[in-house]
Design a protein around this motif. Structure first.
Motif, PDB file in Angstrom:
ATOM      1  N   THR A   1     -21.355 -90.199 -54.777  1.00  0.00           N
ATOM      2  CA  THR A   1     -21.994 -89.096 -53.207  1.00  0.00           C
ATOM      3  C   THR A   1     -21.507 -88.773 -53.844  1.00  0.00           C
ATOM      4  O   THR A   1     -20.663 -87.587 -54.878  1.00  0.00           O
ATOM      5  CB  THR A   1     -20.740 -89.785 -51.899  1.00  0.00           C
ATOM      6  N   LYS A   2     -22.379 -87.132 -53.209  1.00  0.00           N
ATOM      7  CA  LYS A   2     -21.852 -86.163 -54.149  1.00  0.00           C
ATOM      8  C   LYS A   2     -20.776 -84.942 -52.817  1.00  0.00           C
ATOM      9  O   LYS A   2     -20.552 -85.865 -51.736  1.00  0.00           O
ATOM     10  CB  LYS A   2     -23.023 -84.582 -52.946  1.00  0.00           C
TER      11      LYS A   2
ATOM     12  N   CYS B   1     -18.715 -81.724 -50.968  1.00  0.00           N
ATOM     13  CA  CYS B   1     -18.714 -81.221 -49.976  1.00  0.00           C
ATOM     14  C   CYS B   1     -17.790 -80.679 -49.811  1.00  0.00           C
ATOM     15  O   CYS B   1     -16.369 -81.287 -49.478  1.00  0.00           O
ATOM     16  CB  CYS B   1     -19.256 -80.705 -48.741  1.00  0.00           C
TER      17      CYS B   1
ATOM     18  N   GLU C   1     -19.076 -91.453 -48.567  1.00  0.00           N
ATOM     19  CA  GLU C   1     -20.039 -91.227 -48.467  1.00  0.00           C
ATOM     20  C   GLU C   1     -19.740 -90.000 -47.573  1.00  0.00           C
ATOM     21  O   GLU C   1     -20.620 -89.189 -47.401  1.00  0.00           O
ATOM     22  CB  GLU C   1     -21.168 -91.729 -48.242  1.00  0.00           C
TER      23      GLU C   1
ATOM     24  N   TYR D   1     -17.350 -87.292 -47.943  1.00  0.00           N
ATOM     25  CA  TYR D   1     -17.456 -86.048 -48.917  1.00  0.00           C
ATOM     26  C   TYR D   1     -18.537 -85.289 -48.979  1.00  0.00           C
ATOM     27  O   TYR D   1     -18.480 -83.784 -49.225  1.00  0.00           O
ATOM     28  CB  TYR D   1     -17.206 -86.712 -50.102  1.00  0.00           C
ATOM     29  N   TRP D   2     -19.047 -86.293 -47.786  1.00  0.00           N
ATOM     30  CA  TRP D   2     -20.378 -85.379 -47.994  1.00  0.00           C
ATOM     31  C   TRP D   2     -21.593 -85.194 -46.559  1.00  0.00           C
ATOM     32  O   TRP D   2     -21.671 -84.203 -45.934  1.00  0.00           O
ATOM     33  CB  TRP D   2     -21.983 -85.627 -48.649  1.00  0.00           C
TER      34      TRP D   2
ATOM     35  N   GLN E   1     -23.144 -82.224 -44.181  1.00  0.00           N
ATOM     36  CA  GLN E   1     -24.135 -81.203 -43.783  1.00  0.00           C
ATOM     37  C   GLN E   1     -24.779 -81.647 -42.762  1.00  0.00           C
ATOM     38  O   GLN E   1     -25.178 -81.082 -42.079  1.00  0.00           O
ATOM     39  CB  GLN E   1     -24.842 -82.849 -44.794  1.00  0.00           C
TER      40      GLN E   1
ATOM     41  N   GLN F   1     -30.599 -82.046 -47.018  1.00  0.00           N
ATOM     42  CA  GLN F   1     -29.776 -82.800 -48.437  1.00  0.00           C
ATOM     43  C   GLN F   1     -29.765 -81.500 -49.459  1.00  0.00           C
ATOM     44  O   GLN F   1     -29.497 -80.930 -50.128  1.00  0.00           O
ATOM     45  CB  GLN F   1     -30.377 -83.568 -49.667  1.00  0.00           C
TER      46      GLN F   1
END
Ligand SMILES: [Zn+2]
Length: 321
Positions: free
Chosen positions: A17-18, A20, A306, A309-310, A314, A321
């Motif tokens: 996962t990305k 942030c 997931e 972390y991101w 968002q 995204q």
């Protein structure tokens, strides 16, 4: 296992996962390059950056706008000196300059920094117009409410001067009750990562649907949450929608060792993603009465990582995204 600058990803596998980082301080625009560089290595694609207007402007001119969610630091001195008009002007500026959120800090050291007579309480009615204005603009609030438990039994023994942690948390409850539509990120796990405080944190999550926490302050979080990995893991899984990954890294002000940024990302990722036991934290933790501080990994499920972390950040900032 040990952190080593020549192998800064030791023990980690690429995340699915990305990431942030929902709490960094950017004191000058050039210094962001360091964060960006290490972020690329550790999978951090976006930052919630607390930055002053001229820094924000330069970063935007440099084409970094898509990578940074900007927070406006409200003037701490105006809180300490009880000058709500000054703070409201700042809130108006944050709104007019298109900031995504406001940031404030209510540590007991405020009284030492600003030499005021009495520590101010966040629930002092004099600040009501400030929170009302923030709420009206729909700007979330990123807030530091209190300090580690251990500081209250060491640095803050004078509870007349510094008040108690219970009082700080209760005053914050009052503000949340008065402003039900205010969206809040209470940093450092709500200032409540100590295992005995998790029940209180649970109560905050249950009572206030707009209440979120971040995981900033790598050593405080890893020291306290790592004392009881199984309990922590269960807690995070239960509140996986309300917790945002964050470090509190601060760039562009003061000197930091070369490994400042990678050690924080390495330690946190090891803590959340793996099941390592007793890996020594790669930087000093002067708050630990029984050093060293160890990383005891939580091995969180992929679906939770997931979100944490991101996706949560968002969603919180209404970003696609
Ligand atoms: Zn911070």
């Amino acid at each position: 296992m040990k952190f080593n600058l020549s192998d800064p990803l030791a023990g980690l596998v690429p995340p699915n996962t990305k990431i942030c980082d929902s709490h960094v301080h950017i004191w000058n625009a050039d210094a962001f390059n360091e964060l960006e560089k290490w972020g690329q290595l550790y999978g951090v694609k976006r930052f919630m950056g607390i930055a002053q207007p001229e820094v924000k402007k330069t970063l935007e001119q440099n084409g970094k706008a898509a990578e940074i969610i900007f927070a406006y630091y409200l003037p701490m001195q105006a809180f300490a000196e009880k000058k709500p008009e000054t703070i409201i002007e700042a809130v108006d500026e944050a709104h007019s300059l298109n900031y995504s959120l406001t940031k404030t800090w209510f540590g007991p050291r405020q009284i030492d920094f600003f030499n005021t007579e009495k520590l101010v309480s966040i629930s002092d009615p004099i600040f009501e117009p400030v929170f009302t204005r923030i709420e009206e603009y729909g700007l979330p609030l990123d807030i530091h409410v209190a300090d580690p438990d251990i500081w209250y039994s060491t640095k803050y023994q004078d509870s007349e001067r510094y008040l108690t942690k219970t009082q700080a948390i209760n005053d914050f409850y009052t503000v949340l009750e008065r402003h039900p539509s205010l969206k809040v990120i209470s940093v450092h796990f709500g200032s409540l990562p100590e295992i005995n405080n998790l029940l209180q944190l649970e109560d905050l999550f249950q009572r206030f649907p707009n209440f979120y926490v971040d995981t900033a302050s790598t050593k405080w979080i890893i020291r306290e949450l790592g004392k009881h990995p199984q309990k922590t893991r269960d807690f995070i899984i239960r509140y996986q929608d309300r917790i945002l990954f964050a470090t509190d890294l601060s760039v562009g002000w003061g000197d930091h060792p070369e490994d400042y940024i990678p050690t924080r990302y390495w330690a946190q990722r090891l803590f959340w993603e793996t099941n390592v036991q007793k890996v020594e934290l790669p930087f000093s933790d002067e708050d630990n009465p029984n050093p060293p501080t160890f990383i005891n990994g939580l091995n969180l499920p992929q679906s939770v990582l997931e979100r944490f972390y991101w996706q949560n950040s968002q969603d919180f900032f209404n970003l696609s995204q």
